[in-house]
Write a protein that holds these residues in place. Structure first.
Motif, mmCIF file in Angstrom:
data_model
loop_
_atom_site.group_PDB
_atom_site.id
_atom_site.type_symbol
_atom_site.label_atom_id
_atom_site.label_comp_id
_atom_site.label_asym_id
_atom_site.label_seq_id
_atom_site.Cartn_x
_atom_site.Cartn_y
_atom_site.Cartn_z
ATOM 1 N N GLN A 30 0.507 -0.888 0.212
ATOM 2 C CA GLN A 30 -0.435 -0.271 0.510
ATOM 3 C C GLN A 30 0.433 0.936 0.042
ATOM 4 O O GLN A 30 1.643 2.068 1.016
ATOM 5 N N PRO A 31 2.027 1.908 -0.896
ATOM 6 C CA PRO A 31 1.727 2.839 -0.955
ATOM 7 C C PRO A 31 1.554 4.132 -0.767
ATOM 8 O O PRO A 31 0.859 3.674 -0.432
ATOM 9 N N THR A 32 2.210 5.045 -0.383
ATOM 10 C CA THR A 32 1.240 6.407 0.426
ATOM 11 C C THR A 32 1.110 6.335 -0.759
ATOM 12 O O THR A 32 1.326 7.292 -2.002
ATOM 13 N N PRO A 33 -0.292 7.203 -0.500
ATOM 14 C CA PRO A 33 -0.719 7.818 -1.536
ATOM 15 C C PRO A 33 -0.470 9.351 -1.503
ATOM 16 O O PRO A 33 0.303 9.479 -1.052
ATOM 17 N N GLY A 34 -0.217 9.269 -3.326
ATOM 18 C CA GLY A 34 -0.102 10.728 -4.050
ATOM 19 C C GLY A 34 1.614 9.893 -4.593
ATOM 20 O O GLY A 34 2.479 10.968 -4.815
ATOM 21 N N CYS A 35 1.935 9.435 -4.070
ATOM 22 C CA CYS A 35 3.522 8.688 -4.526
ATOM 23 C C CYS A 35 3.577 7.686 -5.773
ATOM 24 O O CYS A 35 2.742 6.812 -6.163
ATOM 25 N N GLN A 36 4.709 7.585 -6.218
ATOM 26 C CA GLN A 36 4.666 5.951 -7.119
ATOM 27 C C GLN A 36 5.194 5.601 -7.399
ATOM 28 O O GLN A 36 6.271 5.673 -5.954
ATOM 29 N N LEU A 37 5.455 3.892 -7.712
ATOM 30 C CA LEU A 37 5.781 3.026 -7.228
ATOM 31 C C LEU A 37 7.622 3.278 -7.748
ATOM 32 O O LEU A 37 7.312 3.329 -9.126
ATOM 33 N N ALA A 38 8.604 3.199 -7.024
ATOM 34 C CA ALA A 38 9.984 2.945 -8.025
ATOM 35 C C ALA A 38 10.478 1.432 -7.806
ATOM 36 O O ALA A 38 10.268 0.842 -6.782
ATOM 37 N N ILE A 39 10.139 0.963 -9.122
ATOM 38 C CA ILE A 39 11.273 -0.706 -8.998
ATOM 39 C C ILE A 39 12.051 -1.190 -9.307
ATOM 40 O O ILE A 39 11.550 -0.803 -10.702
ATOM 41 N N SER A 40 12.759 -1.935 -8.957
ATOM 42 C CA SER A 40 13.951 -2.124 -9.737
ATOM 43 C C SER A 40 14.625 -3.664 -9.497
ATOM 44 O O SER A 40 14.704 -4.403 -8.424
ATOM 45 N N SER A 41 15.285 -4.381 -10.378
ATOM 46 C CA SER A 41 15.548 -6.005 -10.170
ATOM 47 C C SER A 41 17.043 -5.875 -10.375
ATOM 48 O O SER A 41 17.560 -5.381 -11.154
ATOM 49 N N ASP A 42 17.818 -6.368 -9.774
ATOM 50 C CA ASP A 42 19.493 -6.841 -9.463
ATOM 51 C C ASP A 42 20.271 -8.385 -9.517
ATOM 52 O O ASP A 42 19.176 -9.269 -8.392
ATOM 53 N N MET A 43 19.764 -9.593 -10.073
ATOM 54 C CA MET A 43 20.667 -10.711 -10.266
ATOM 55 C C MET A 43 21.619 -10.865 -9.554
ATOM 56 O O MET A 43 23.039 -10.160 -10.142
ATOM 57 N N LEU A 44 22.141 -11.308 -8.550
ATOM 58 C CA LEU A 44 23.928 -11.949 -8.332
ATOM 59 C C LEU A 44 24.237 -13.382 -8.773
ATOM 60 O O LEU A 44 23.421 -14.472 -8.171
ATOM 61 N N VAL A 45 24.914 -13.890 -9.811
ATOM 62 C CA VAL A 45 25.640 -14.984 -9.923
ATOM 63 C C VAL A 45 26.901 -15.664 -9.436
ATOM 64 O O VAL A 45 27.425 -14.732 -9.617
ATOM 65 N N GLN A 46 26.785 -17.052 -8.899
ATOM 66 C CA GLN A 46 28.455 -17.073 -8.294
ATOM 67 C C GLN A 46 29.010 -17.261 -9.480
ATOM 68 O O GLN A 46 28.974 -18.075 -10.445
ATOM 69 N N GLY A 47 30.032 -16.752 -9.969
ATOM 70 C CA GLY A 47 31.673 -16.949 -10.663
ATOM 71 C C GLY A 47 31.465 -16.046 -11.154
ATOM 72 O O GLY A 47 32.814 -15.463 -12.271
ATOM 73 N N ARG A 48 30.009 -14.111 -11.113
ATOM 74 C CA ARG A 48 30.343 -13.420 -11.901
ATOM 75 C C ARG A 48 29.932 -12.687 -11.213
ATOM 76 O O ARG A 48 31.283 -11.339 -11.578
ATOM 77 N N HIS A 49 29.532 -12.681 -10.490
ATOM 78 C CA HIS A 49 29.260 -11.455 -9.306
ATOM 79 C C HIS A 49 30.337 -11.393 -7.875
ATOM 80 O O HIS A 49 30.363 -10.597 -7.527
ATOM 81 N N PHE A 50 30.203 -12.898 -7.251
ATOM 82 C CA PHE A 50 31.228 -13.086 -6.350
ATOM 83 C C PHE A 50 31.241 -14.836 -5.802
ATOM 84 O O PHE A 50 31.259 -15.380 -7.148
ATOM 85 N N PHE A 51 32.444 -14.351 -5.072
ATOM 86 C CA PHE A 51 33.518 -16.062 -5.642
ATOM 87 C C PHE A 51 32.957 -16.775 -4.999
ATOM 88 O O PHE A 51 31.583 -16.728 -3.699
ATOM 89 N N ALA A 52 32.622 -17.403 -5.325
ATOM 90 C CA ALA A 52 31.588 -19.248 -4.515
ATOM 91 C C ALA A 52 32.449 -19.569 -3.184
ATOM 92 O O ALA A 52 31.264 -20.133 -2.469
ATOM 93 N N ASP A 53 33.095 -18.866 -2.491
ATOM 94 C CA ASP A 53 33.776 -19.592 -1.300
ATOM 95 C C ASP A 53 33.006 -17.536 -0.199
ATOM 96 O O ASP A 53 33.515 -17.269 1.075
ATOM 97 N N VAL A 54 32.348 -17.049 -0.650
ATOM 98 C CA VAL A 54 31.811 -15.619 -0.310
ATOM 99 C C VAL A 54 31.408 -15.905 1.007
ATOM 100 O O VAL A 54 31.054 -16.387 1.351
ATOM 101 N N ASP A 55 31.679 -15.167 2.441
ATOM 102 C CA ASP A 55 30.845 -14.739 2.887
ATOM 103 C C ASP A 55 29.691 -14.909 2.884
ATOM 104 O O ASP A 55 29.319 -13.787 2.705
ATOM 105 N N PRO A 56 28.537 -15.661 3.280
ATOM 106 C CA PRO A 56 27.185 -15.670 3.206
ATOM 107 C C PRO A 56 26.915 -13.812 4.188
ATOM 108 O O PRO A 56 26.005 -13.896 3.331
ATOM 109 N N ARG A 57 27.332 -13.424 4.701
ATOM 110 C CA ARG A 57 26.726 -12.444 5.722
ATOM 111 C C ARG A 57 27.036 -11.204 4.666
ATOM 112 O O ARG A 57 26.079 -10.754 4.155
ATOM 113 N N THR A 58 28.238 -11.643 4.060
ATOM 114 C CA THR A 58 28.204 -10.317 2.797
ATOM 115 C C THR A 58 27.586 -10.312 2.024
ATOM 116 O O THR A 58 27.395 -9.563 1.457
#
Ligand code: ADP
Ligand code: MG
Length: 358
Positions: A30-58
């Motif tokens: 339920q967005p605030t009345p008078g506001c537009q929704l801003a929507i964006s997606s980003d994908m993270l793929v192992q080997g492309r965006h992070f190392f296999a042994d990356v700390d899962p917390r980070t």
């Protein structure tokens, strides 16, 4: 543990803002009345965006941070997000740490997880964020890529290039000098061969900061909100400053002049390098530093423009959001990008930004 137990255990939490959260076919926002929704997606793929042994917390932090950065660039206030997760196995300690990193950042931005999808497969994380932007007098306050005007100042927030420095060190493309071995008698008597000496404490701190920039980037949400009505356009720097500037210029049908040697001052590690010069330092050429700043990538800083009449307002927004900003150039009516060195001489532009398919 099955799919539904996994969701319930690691991702389902009481809904705080959304009209309906995890558990039904759709979530309801339920967005605030008078506001537009801003929507964006980003994908993270192992080997492309992070190392296999990356700390899962980070990894949990970064997966959400890169998405919040898009909301920041739009001047949108975060509301909620969905999480589509492909996992090779159910590794409970891994999921626990991933969820901790994810929710710590989510809570800091009052952005709640309202749904997603979970499947078995190669590790892949796709987040979609939802934010809101007010519409005033029929006009959206969203910061777009298309609003830059000739004569506008060009700014970049925070620090750039440090994430790439850390990545190059991690990949072994760049090595750091070790501290000169101590030459006390005690040392000489106990070591026949000079042992590899440690980095200086200060260099360790500098590199830890750079690594944190790579692993746990800071989405500049507060700055994006503070720049509404002040900045004429904005984009977040994910693939390299000049590449992302190119997108902004294309959308704004204009050109720009960038002072390369002012931009390099935004690299946190460069300040150390300047101070430590002649002593133990990071062994990089001016050209290397320019590449880090102009084509580094993974910065998640805001690159934005504002008319000169808004200079004080930009500084006030930076102070209010506790985010440093630096003016690195200006927008030109003439298309194309002009790079200048510290003497104002033209530099060639061999810098390319990251492109998954190039
Ligand atoms: P559907 O079959 O309708 O797609 P699912 O069975 O996949 O629904 O998911 C059940 C509920 O759990 C839905 O509300 C969905 O949004 C939520 N969900 C699934 N995976 C995740 C996840 N990784 N994080 C958060 N919510 C999730
Ligand atoms: Mg599903």
């Amino acid at each position: 543990m099955g799919e539904f137990d996994l969701i319930a255990r690691f991702f389902k939490r009481p809904t705080r803002h959304a009209a309906l959260g995890i558990g039904d076919d759709c979530a309801l926002l339920q967005p605030t009345p008078g506001c537009q929704l801003a929507i964006s997606s980003d994908m993270l793929v192992q080997g492309r965006h992070f190392f296999a042994d990356v700390d899962p917390r980070t990894l949990g932090h970064k997966a959400l941070a890169v998405n919040l950065s898009d909301l920041a660039a739009c001047g949108a206030k975060p509301l909620a997000f969905t999480l589509a997760l492909s996992l090779p196995e159910v590794n409970e300690p891994w999921l626990e740490a991933f969820a901790q990193g994810l929710f710590a950042l989510a809570d800091a931005h009052h952005c709640e997880l309202i749904g997603g999808d979970t499947t078995a497969g190669p590790l892949n994380i796709c987040i979609t964020v939802f934010g809101e932007v007010p519409v005033l007098g029929g006009r959206s306050l969203a910061l777009l890529r298309s609003g830059a005007q000739p004569g506008d100042d060009l700014y970049v927030s925070g620090t750039i290039g440090d994430a790439r420095l850390a990545l190059d060190v991690a990949l072994g493309k760049l090595s750091l000098p070790a501290q000169a071995p101590a030459t006390s008698n005690a040392k000489v008597m106990t070591t026949n061969v000079a042992a590899p000496a440690p980095l200086s404490d200060e260099l360790i701190d500098v590199m830890a900061f750079a690594r944190a920039r790579l692993d746990t980037p800071t989405p500049r949400v507060a700055l994006g909100l503070a720049l509404r009505g002040i900045a004429s356009c904005a984009i977040d720097v994910s693939d390299g400053l000049l590449g992302d500037l190119g997108h902004l210029l294309e959308c704004s049908h204009s050109g720009a002049t960038v002072h390369a040697d002012i931009a390099i001052q935004s690299i946190a590690a460069y300040a150390y390098y300047k101070r430590a010069i002649g002593q133990l330092s990071i062994n990089l050429s001016l050209e290397n530093w320019r590449t880090l700043a102009l084509a580094g990538g993974d910065d998640y800083e805001l690159l934005f423009t504002a008319p000169p009449s808004q200079r004080d307002a930009v500084q006030t927004a930076a102070l209010a959001s506790q985010t440093p900003v630096r003016c690195i150039g200006h927008i030109d009516a003439k298309p194309g990008l002009r790079l200048l060195d510290a003497q104002g001489q033209a530099l060639p532009n061999p810098y390319t930004s990251f492109d998954h398919f190039a």
